[in-house]
Scaffold this motif. Structure first.
Motif, PDB file in Angstrom:
ATOM      1  N   UNK A   1       0.833  -1.207   0.000  1.00 20.62           N
ATOM      2  CA  UNK A   1       0.000   0.000   0.000  1.00 20.62           C
ATOM      3  C   UNK A   1       0.866   1.253   0.000  1.00 20.62           C
ATOM      4  N   UNK A   2       1.920   1.274   0.802  1.00 23.61           N
ATOM      5  CA  UNK A   2       2.813   2.439   0.854  1.00 23.61           C
ATOM      6  C   UNK A   2       3.552   2.635  -0.464  1.00 23.61           C
ATOM      7  N   UNK A   3       4.019   1.536  -1.075  1.00 21.91           N
ATOM      8  CA  UNK A   3       4.715   1.640  -2.366  1.00 21.91           C
ATOM      9  C   UNK A   3       3.807   2.181  -3.462  1.00 21.91           C
ATOM     10  N   UNK A   4       2.526   1.891  -3.360  1.00 15.97           N
ATOM     11  CA  UNK A   4       1.543   2.334  -4.354  1.00 15.97           C
ATOM     12  C   UNK A   4       0.913   3.673  -3.987  1.00 15.97           C
ATOM     13  N   UNK A   5       1.568   4.456  -3.152  1.00 14.20           N
ATOM     14  CA  UNK A   5       1.158   5.800  -2.750  1.00 14.20           C
ATOM     15  C   UNK A   5      -0.176   5.829  -2.001  1.00 14.20           C
ATOM     16  N   UNK A   6      -0.442   4.776  -1.239  1.00 14.29           N
ATOM     17  CA  UNK A   6      -1.644   4.742  -0.422  1.00 14.29           C
ATOM     18  C   UNK A   6      -1.541   5.712   0.749  1.00 14.29           C
ATOM     19  N   UNK A   7      -2.638   6.341   1.082  1.00 13.59           N
ATOM     20  CA  UNK A   7      -2.693   7.291   2.197  1.00 13.59           C
ATOM     21  C   UNK A   7      -3.827   6.896   3.130  1.00 13.59           C
ATOM     22  N   UNK A   8      -3.752   7.375   4.367  1.00 11.20           N
ATOM     23  CA  UNK A   8      -4.796   7.124   5.365  1.00 11.20           C
ATOM     24  C   UNK A   8      -5.055   5.628   5.544  1.00 11.20           C
ATOM     25  N   UNK A   9      -3.980   4.876   5.777  1.00  8.94           N
ATOM     26  CA  UNK A   9      -4.094   3.427   5.945  1.00  8.94           C
ATOM     27  C   UNK A   9      -4.718   3.122   7.298  1.00  8.94           C
ATOM     28  N   UNK A  10      -5.734   2.281   7.288  1.00 11.63           N
ATOM     29  CA  UNK A  10      -6.343   1.841   8.548  1.00 11.63           C
ATOM     30  C   UNK A  10      -6.521   0.323   8.504  1.00 11.63           C
ATOM     31  N   UNK A  11      -6.480  -0.282   9.680  1.00  7.56           N
ATOM     32  CA  UNK A  11      -6.692  -1.726   9.779  1.00  7.56           C
ATOM     33  C   UNK A  11      -7.822  -1.999  10.751  1.00  7.56           C
ATOM     34  N   UNK A  12      -8.597  -3.025  10.452  1.00  7.33           N
ATOM     35  CA  UNK A  12      -9.693  -3.464  11.302  1.00  7.33           C
ATOM     36  C   UNK A  12      -9.588  -4.971  11.448  1.00  7.33           C
ATOM     37  N   UNK A  13      -9.715  -5.447  12.658  1.00  8.16           N
ATOM     38  CA  UNK A  13      -9.665  -6.888  12.900  1.00  8.16           C
ATOM     39  C   UNK A  13     -11.023  -7.504  12.585  1.00  8.16           C
ATOM     40  N   UNK A  14     -11.029  -8.475  11.704  1.00 11.72           N
ATOM     41  CA  UNK A  14     -12.267  -9.197  11.371  1.00 11.72           C
ATOM     42  C   UNK A  14     -12.425 -10.378  12.327  1.00 11.72           C
ATOM     43  N   UNK A  15     -11.379 -11.174  12.438  1.00 10.34           N
ATOM     44  CA  UNK A  15     -11.314 -12.231  13.445  1.00 10.34           C
ATOM     45  C   UNK A  15      -9.851 -12.398  13.835  1.00 10.34           C
ATOM     46  N   UNK A  16      -9.518 -13.422  14.572  1.00 10.68           N
ATOM     47  CA  UNK A  16      -8.151 -13.540  15.095  1.00 10.68           C
ATOM     48  C   UNK A  16      -7.095 -13.804  14.023  1.00 10.68           C
ATOM     49  N   UNK A  17      -7.506 -14.206  12.843  1.00  9.98           N
ATOM     50  CA  UNK A  17      -6.528 -14.489  11.791  1.00  9.98           C
ATOM     51  C   UNK A  17      -6.669 -13.605  10.554  1.00  9.98           C
ATOM     52  N   UNK A  18      -7.672 -12.739  10.494  1.00  6.80           N
ATOM     53  CA  UNK A  18      -7.950 -11.949   9.293  1.00  6.80           C
ATOM     54  C   UNK A  18      -8.109 -10.477   9.622  1.00  6.80           C
TER      55      UNK A  18
END
Length: 102
Positions: free
Chosen positions: A18-35
């Motif tokens: 994502x960073x290499x492709x000039x992504x901005x405002x990166x956020x992560x959300x946990x769906x379950x313990x492995x995803x």
């Protein structure tokens, strides 16, 4: 906007992509313990140019992604025209526009 669902084992690879492709405002959300769900605003030109193949390579084929219109949909960018010269003459049909960071 790009939304990526991938196993947590590949989180570092996905974030780097994502960073290499000039992504901005990166956020992560946990769906379950492995995803995890990764969301980012990314230029459309970066998504359509081989992003899918790189995503699959970075995640051993386990990641999937979806796109939607970002808010705001159009943003200013730092672009330049690249001219190709052949025998000291510009070949206009080969000229293209590129982001200055590329």
């Amino acid at each position: 906007k790009v939304s990526i669902i991938a196993p947590v084992d590949y989180a570092g690879n996905i974030m780097d992509l994502i960073k290499r492709r000039r992504g901005q405002d990166i956020s992560t959300t946990t769906i379950d313990e492995t995803t995890w769900l990764f969301s980012s605003n990314m230029p459309w030109a970066e998504v359509v140019s081989d992003f899918y193949d790189e995503l699959k390579s970075s995640s051993a084929g386990f990641a999937s992604f979806d796109t939607s219109e970002a808010d705001p949909p159009v943003q200013e960018s730092n672009l330049c025209k690249v001219d190709i010269m052949l025998n000291s003459e510009i070949v206009e049909p080969m000229a293209f526009v590129s982001h200055k960071d590329s």
